[in-house]
Write a protein that holds these residues in place. Structure first.
Motif, PDB file in Angstrom:
ATOM      1  N   GLY A 152       0.813  -1.198   0.000  1.00  0.00           N
ATOM      2  CA  GLY A 152       0.000   0.000   0.000  1.00  0.00           C
ATOM      3  C   GLY A 152       0.852   1.257   0.000  1.00  0.00           C
ATOM      4  O   GLY A 152       2.081   1.207   0.162  1.00  0.00           O
ATOM      5  N   ASN A 153       0.202   2.404  -0.161  1.00  0.00           N
ATOM      6  CA  ASN A 153       0.915   3.678  -0.105  1.00  0.00           C
ATOM      7  C   ASN A 153       1.379   3.968   1.312  1.00  0.00           C
ATOM      8  O   ASN A 153       0.809   3.493   2.282  1.00  0.00           O
ATOM      9  CB  ASN A 153       0.025   4.814  -0.603  1.00  0.00           C
ATOM     10  CG  ASN A 153      -0.166   4.782  -2.107  1.00  0.00           C
ATOM     11  OD1 ASN A 153       0.721   4.368  -2.847  1.00  0.00           O
ATOM     12  ND2 ASN A 153      -1.324   5.211  -2.569  1.00  0.00           N
ATOM     13  N   GLY A 154       2.439   4.771   1.409  1.00  0.00           N
ATOM     14  CA  GLY A 154       3.005   5.113   2.699  1.00  0.00           C
ATOM     15  C   GLY A 154       4.350   4.442   2.909  1.00  0.00           C
ATOM     16  O   GLY A 154       4.974   3.942   1.965  1.00  0.00           O
ATOM     17  N   THR A 155       4.823   4.416   4.143  1.00  0.00           N
ATOM     18  CA  THR A 155       6.120   3.793   4.463  1.00  0.00           C
ATOM     19  C   THR A 155       6.016   2.290   4.330  1.00  0.00           C
ATOM     20  O   THR A 155       5.194   1.646   4.992  1.00  0.00           O
ATOM     21  CB  THR A 155       6.557   4.168   5.886  1.00  0.00           C
ATOM     22  OG1 THR A 155       6.671   5.591   5.991  1.00  0.00           O
ATOM     23  CG2 THR A 155       7.895   3.527   6.215  1.00  0.00           C
ATOM     24  N   VAL A 156       6.858   1.718   3.473  1.00  0.00           N
ATOM     25  CA  VAL A 156       6.823   0.268   3.248  1.00  0.00           C
ATOM     26  C   VAL A 156       8.002  -0.437   3.887  1.00  0.00           C
ATOM     27  O   VAL A 156       7.995  -1.664   4.051  1.00  0.00           O
ATOM     28  CB  VAL A 156       6.765  -0.057   1.740  1.00  0.00           C
ATOM     29  CG1 VAL A 156       5.470   0.464   1.133  1.00  0.00           C
ATOM     30  CG2 VAL A 156       7.973   0.521   1.004  1.00  0.00           C
ATOM     31  N   ALA A 157       9.045   0.309   4.264  1.00  0.00           N
ATOM     32  CA  ALA A 157      10.212  -0.297   4.906  1.00  0.00           C
ATOM     33  C   ALA A 157      10.995   0.781   5.638  1.00  0.00           C
ATOM     34  O   ALA A 157      11.009   1.948   5.216  1.00  0.00           O
ATOM     35  CB  ALA A 157      11.106  -1.000   3.888  1.00  0.00           C
ATOM     36  N   VAL A 158      11.643   0.375   6.739  1.00  0.00           N
ATOM     37  CA  VAL A 158      12.518   1.258   7.500  1.00  0.00           C
ATOM     38  C   VAL A 158      13.852   0.551   7.686  1.00  0.00           C
ATOM     39  O   VAL A 158      13.908  -0.590   8.158  1.00  0.00           O
ATOM     40  CB  VAL A 158      11.910   1.612   8.870  1.00  0.00           C
ATOM     41  CG1 VAL A 158      12.867   2.500   9.652  1.00  0.00           C
ATOM     42  CG2 VAL A 158      10.560   2.305   8.705  1.00  0.00           C
ATOM     43  N   GLN A 159      14.939   1.237   7.296  1.00  0.00           N
ATOM     44  CA  GLN A 159      16.293   0.684   7.427  1.00  0.00           C
ATOM     45  C   GLN A 159      17.134   1.715   8.163  1.00  0.00           C
ATOM     46  O   GLN A 159      17.623   2.660   7.562  1.00  0.00           O
ATOM     47  CB  GLN A 159      16.870   0.371   6.043  1.00  0.00           C
ATOM     48  CG  GLN A 159      16.025  -0.628   5.249  1.00  0.00           C
ATOM     49  CD  GLN A 159      16.384  -0.655   3.772  1.00  0.00           C
ATOM     50  OE1 GLN A 159      17.171  -1.490   3.332  1.00  0.00           O
ATOM     51  NE2 GLN A 159      15.804   0.250   3.008  1.00  0.00           N
ATOM     52  N   GLY A 160      17.266   1.537   9.474  1.00  0.00           N
ATOM     53  CA  GLY A 160      17.952   2.540  10.286  1.00  0.00           C
ATOM     54  C   GLY A 160      17.177   3.850  10.273  1.00  0.00           C
ATOM     55  O   GLY A 160      15.996   3.904  10.621  1.00  0.00           O
ATOM     56  N   LYS A 161      17.820   4.904   9.805  1.00  0.00           N
ATOM     57  CA  LYS A 161      17.175   6.219   9.735  1.00  0.00           C
ATOM     58  C   LYS A 161      16.562   6.512   8.369  1.00  0.00           C
ATOM     59  O   LYS A 161      16.103   7.627   8.123  1.00  0.00           O
ATOM     60  CB  LYS A 161      18.198   7.303  10.077  1.00  0.00           C
ATOM     61  CG  LYS A 161      18.766   7.213  11.501  1.00  0.00           C
ATOM     62  CD  LYS A 161      19.769   8.335  11.743  1.00  0.00           C
ATOM     63  CE  LYS A 161      20.328   8.258  13.159  1.00  0.00           C
ATOM     64  NZ  LYS A 161      21.316   9.356  13.419  1.00  0.00           N
ATOM     65  N   VAL A 162      16.560   5.516   7.513  1.00  0.00           N
ATOM     66  CA  VAL A 162      16.068   5.704   6.150  1.00  0.00           C
ATOM     67  C   VAL A 162      14.723   4.995   5.964  1.00  0.00           C
ATOM     68  O   VAL A 162      14.582   3.827   6.304  1.00  0.00           O
ATOM     69  CB  VAL A 162      17.082   5.176   5.111  1.00  0.00           C
ATOM     70  CG1 VAL A 162      16.542   5.343   3.701  1.00  0.00           C
ATOM     71  CG2 VAL A 162      18.423   5.897   5.257  1.00  0.00           C
ATOM     72  N   LYS A 163      13.759   5.736   5.442  1.00  0.00           N
ATOM     73  CA  LYS A 163      12.449   5.172   5.141  1.00  0.00           C
ATOM     74  C   LYS A 163      12.283   5.003   3.630  1.00  0.00           C
ATOM     75  O   LYS A 163      12.742   5.842   2.846  1.00  0.00           O
ATOM     76  CB  LYS A 163      11.329   6.087   5.651  1.00  0.00           C
ATOM     77  CG  LYS A 163      11.230   6.197   7.167  1.00  0.00           C
ATOM     78  CD  LYS A 163      10.067   7.108   7.537  1.00  0.00           C
ATOM     79  CE  LYS A 163       9.924   7.231   9.055  1.00  0.00           C
ATOM     80  NZ  LYS A 163       8.776   8.129   9.408  1.00  0.00           N
ATOM     81  N   VAL A 164      11.622   3.928   3.258  1.00  0.00           N
ATOM     82  CA  VAL A 164      11.222   3.721   1.867  1.00  0.00           C
ATOM     83  C   VAL A 164       9.729   3.991   1.800  1.00  0.00           C
ATOM     84  O   VAL A 164       8.939   3.351   2.493  1.00  0.00           O
ATOM     85  CB  VAL A 164      11.519   2.299   1.378  1.00  0.00           C
ATOM     86  CG1 VAL A 164      11.185   2.172  -0.105  1.00  0.00           C
ATOM     87  CG2 VAL A 164      12.969   1.921   1.632  1.00  0.00           C
ATOM     88  N   VAL A 165       9.346   4.951   0.973  1.00  0.00           N
ATOM     89  CA  VAL A 165       7.953   5.390   0.898  1.00  0.00           C
ATOM     90  C   VAL A 165       7.403   5.113  -0.495  1.00  0.00           C
ATOM     91  O   VAL A 165       8.029   5.465  -1.507  1.00  0.00           O
ATOM     92  CB  VAL A 165       7.826   6.898   1.221  1.00  0.00           C
ATOM     93  CG1 VAL A 165       6.367   7.348   1.119  1.00  0.00           C
ATOM     94  CG2 VAL A 165       8.383   7.184   2.609  1.00  0.00           C
ATOM     95  N   LYS A 166       6.230   4.473  -0.545  1.00  0.00           N
ATOM     96  CA  LYS A 166       5.553   4.249  -1.816  1.00  0.00           C
ATOM     97  C   LYS A 166       4.483   5.322  -1.999  1.00  0.00           C
ATOM     98  O   LYS A 166       3.665   5.563  -1.111  1.00  0.00           O
ATOM     99  CB  LYS A 166       4.909   2.869  -1.873  1.00  0.00           C
ATOM    100  CG  LYS A 166       4.238   2.569  -3.213  1.00  0.00           C
ATOM    101  CD  LYS A 166       3.587   1.198  -3.224  1.00  0.00           C
ATOM    102  CE  LYS A 166       2.870   0.953  -4.557  1.00  0.00           C
ATOM    103  NZ  LYS A 166       2.164  -0.362  -4.565  1.00  0.00           N
TER     104      LYS A 166
END
Length: 388
Positions: A152-166
């Motif tokens: 879905g839309n929104g944050t799909v993964a968090v890696q440390g201080k980095v977010k992956v957003v769709k």
């Protein structure tokens, strides 16, 4: 649907080159094939009066269709052909079908469908194959994977201080990290994907492709690794050059939009520069040029291309038929429709031109091939291809 500016320029350029005697063999064959059918029509028609104005009608309809929105086109062009004998009529319709391929608007494809009729060698609806679509897999730094098209839309993964957003059918990155960790996005056959790299550069992945990149570009250079076909719109930074590695080959950006076709089953890697400047293995390129490097070689051959937009047709929703090699065209079709190709006998040595909508079913592509003297039938997910 109004054809895009670049598409209209492409269509008109072919007509102008033919008129000026500068068309390629494939383009000449394309234009003259339907002209020949009109000559045959004039020589053998049972109704010369009806056929005498048909050539002018086709030319007028061709130019009108290039400039008109789909919704304003006539429902039944070239009604005069309906008064001609069936065999002659079908020859003219085959020529008209080729013109429809050149026009390439989705709304124009009914022309080809009307021309071929129920007896044509096309796929039954139940055996047809849908075109590819948007989809990819994100490989995270911890080794886990995420199917992006089902997320879905929104944050799909968090890696440390980095977010992956769709967002809006693509992914982008928020935050930075000092660690040297990588993500990778891969597409299967029949899938494509769009994304934004951590530096803001835009990336489009074609079917059966991949890109590997760091979560943050912390070094003196921004380096990514790709396979398959990828289109870039790079955010330029003189202090941190952007480089694309394709095996042993390196493409360096100097403020650029460019397309790289580097599939493992293709005999050459092709890099087409749309705007800006790049270097391929150290060789400088200018807009409108294409660099080719053979398998296992490092020497770069750079040539001017008539239509650099053809290389990026796929990101504009078009399936380019532009090819001097039928097997190369079949490989492109196989990747987008996620099928296998089996060749029977010797295929015709002919060039292809034109574009069709990338969202049509496989049966429509088969109709396009029949115009060029190619037969095809589908068995499960294998397309068996032979000469007529």
């Amino acid at each position: 649907m109004q054809l895009s500016d670049w598409h209209q320029k492409y269509l008109l350029s072919i007509l102008k080159k033919y008129e000026a005697g500068q068309a390629s063999p494939a383009e000449v064959r394309f234009i003259e094939s339907y002209m020949d059918s009109l000559d045959d029509l004039d020589n053998g028609s049972d109704n010369i009066e009806d056929s005498s104005g048909l050539q002018d009608d086709i030319k007028a309809e061709l130019l009108k269709s290039i400039r008109q929105p789909d919704g304003k086109r006539t429902e039944k062009p070239f009604t005069k052909t309906m008064q001609l004998p069936y065999r002659r009529r079908m020859r003219v319709w085959a020529a008209a079908a080729a013109i429809a391929l050149l026009l390439a608007g989705a709304g124009m494809y009914w022309w080809l469908q009307h021309a071929m009729g129920a007896g044509s060698p096309v796929l039954a609806a139940r055996a047809d194959i849908a075109p590819g679509g948007n989809g990819a897999v994100l490989h995270l730094s911890d080794g886990s994977t995420l199917v992006l098209d089902s997320a879905g839309n929104g944050t799909v993964a968090v890696q440390g201080k980095v977010k992956v957003v769709k967002e809006n059918g693509m992914i982008k990155y928020q935050g930075t990290t000092s660690e040297e960790v990588y993500n990778e996005v891969t597409t299967d056959k029949g899938r494509q994907w769009r994304m934004v790299l951590p530096d803001g550069s835009g990336v489009w992945l074609n079917a059966a492709s991949s890109i590997r990149y760091p979560l943050s570009f912390n070094g003196k250079e921004r380096i990514v690794d790709i396979t398959g076909e990828v289109y870039f719109e790079v955010v330029h930074n003189e202090k941190q050059p952007f480089k694309v590695r394709v095996g042993k080959h390196v493409i360096e950006d100097i403020g650029t939009a460019f397309n790289i076709n580097a599939y493992a089953d293709e005999p050459v890697m092709k890099t087409t520069l749309v705007e800006g400047l790049i270097r391929v293995n150290g060789t400088l390129m200018k807009p409108g040029e294409q660099a080719q490097v053979g398998v296992g070689q490092v020497q770069v051959t750079v040539n001017k291309v008539d239509n650099p937009a053809d290389a990026m047709a796929w990101i504009n929703g078009q399936l380019s038929l532009e090819s001097n090699n039928l097997q190369a065209l079949l490989r492109k079709i196989a990747r987008w429709y996620n099928i296998e190709i089996k060749i029977e006998g010797t295929l015709p040595e002919t060039g292809f031109i034109g574009m069709i909508d990338r969202n049509v079913y496989l049966s429509d592509v088969i109709k396009a091939l029949t115009v060029y003297g190619v037969n095809a039938r589908l068995e499960n997910r294998t397309l068996i291809v032979s000469a007529k």
